[in-house]
Design a protein around this motif. Sequence first.
Motif, short mmCIF file in Angstrom:
data_model
loop_
_atom_site.label_atom_id
_atom_site.label_comp_id
_atom_site.label_asym_id
_atom_site.label_seq_id
_atom_site.Cartn_x
_atom_site.Cartn_y
_atom_site.Cartn_z
N ASP A 1 47.24 17.52 4.72
CA ASP A 1 47.80 18.18 5.90
C ASP A 1 48.22 17.18 6.98
O ASP A 1 48.84 17.58 7.98
N LEU A 2 47.88 15.92 6.80
CA LEU A 2 48.14 14.91 7.84
C LEU A 2 49.44 14.16 7.58
O LEU A 2 49.80 13.94 6.42
N PRO A 3 50.13 13.74 8.63
CA PRO A 3 51.25 12.81 8.44
C PRO A 3 50.73 11.54 7.77
O PRO A 3 49.55 11.18 7.90
N GLU A 4 51.60 10.84 7.07
CA GLU A 4 51.18 9.69 6.26
C GLU A 4 50.37 8.66 7.05
O GLU A 4 49.33 8.18 6.59
N VAL A 5 50.83 8.30 8.24
CA VAL A 5 50.15 7.25 9.00
C VAL A 5 48.74 7.71 9.41
O VAL A 5 47.80 6.91 9.40
N GLN A 6 48.57 8.99 9.71
CA GLN A 6 47.24 9.51 10.04
C GLN A 6 46.37 9.65 8.79
O GLN A 6 45.16 9.42 8.84
N ARG A 7 46.97 10.02 7.67
CA ARG A 7 46.24 10.10 6.42
C ARG A 7 45.70 8.73 6.03
O ARG A 7 44.54 8.59 5.62
N GLU A 8 46.50 7.68 6.23
CA GLU A 8 46.04 6.32 5.93
C GLU A 8 44.85 5.94 6.81
O GLU A 8 43.91 5.29 6.35
N PHE A 9 44.90 6.34 8.10
CA PHE A 9 43.76 6.05 8.97
C PHE A 9 42.53 6.80 8.49
O PHE A 9 41.44 6.23 8.41
N ALA A 10 42.67 8.08 8.17
CA ALA A 10 41.53 8.88 7.71
C ALA A 10 40.92 8.27 6.45
O ALA A 10 39.69 8.20 6.32
N GLU A 11 41.76 7.81 5.53
CA GLU A 11 41.24 7.19 4.31
C GLU A 11 40.47 5.90 4.64
O GLU A 11 39.39 5.66 4.08
N ALA A 12 41.01 5.08 5.53
CA ALA A 12 40.32 3.85 5.92
C ALA A 12 39.02 4.18 6.65
O ALA A 12 37.99 3.52 6.44
N TRP A 13 39.04 5.19 7.52
CA TRP A 13 37.85 5.61 8.25
C TRP A 13 36.76 6.06 7.29
O TRP A 13 35.59 5.70 7.42
N ARG A 14 37.14 6.83 6.29
CA ARG A 14 36.17 7.35 5.32
C ARG A 14 35.58 6.24 4.46
O ARG A 14 34.50 6.40 3.90
N ASP A 15 36.28 5.12 4.38
CA ASP A 15 35.81 3.97 3.60
C ASP A 15 34.95 3.03 4.44
O ASP A 15 34.55 1.98 3.97
N THR A 16 34.67 3.42 5.67
CA THR A 16 33.91 2.59 6.61
C THR A 16 32.51 3.18 6.79
O THR A 16 32.37 4.39 6.99
#
Length: 184
Positions: A66-81
């Motif tokens: 549901d997120l724009p690509e740039v926000q999806r990339e942040f969410a993925e990086a956040w979840r990997d932290t």
Amino acid sequence: MADLIYFINASLDGYIADEDGNFDWSEPSEDAYAFFNDLQRSVGTFLCGRRMYESMRVWDTFVLDDLPEVQREFAEAWRDTDKVVYSSTLDAVPEPRTRLERTFDPEVVQTMKDKADRDLQIGGAGLATEAIRAGLVDRYALRVIPTIVGGGTRALPDAARIDLTLDTTRRFDDGSVLVDYSLR
């Protein structure tokens, strides 16, 4: 040894939130988000206080598609932290890769830095003030927003003297500017 990075969005007059606690004036452009994504990918552990945790925890709950690509990339990086939340009032932190600590112990954080293979990031002015006063912060990365809010939560503590060297500057397409300093 990893660096402890204090990265924060700040108004031109040095606040992370206005007097009402709002920070909607710091919404990043796609260009700034792309920088955040790169920074977040370099971070292995994020240290935060309760208020920062409550602001950031939504990134663990968004439906990625549901997120724009740039926000999806942040969410993925956040979840990997990995996240460490410092709070004496929270009962639990249910998100994955997140643990609760009741008190900030500078020696424990120094040990985390010594053992880490990826940088650590600290978020939230109150917690960052403790780390700054303990001499733990290695880098200060501020995204300065072209807005004056006139008061609120200060980005940097009073009565702290730290000599720094400018490492990087970058202008984003939203008019904000990154200034990234390390200890001299």
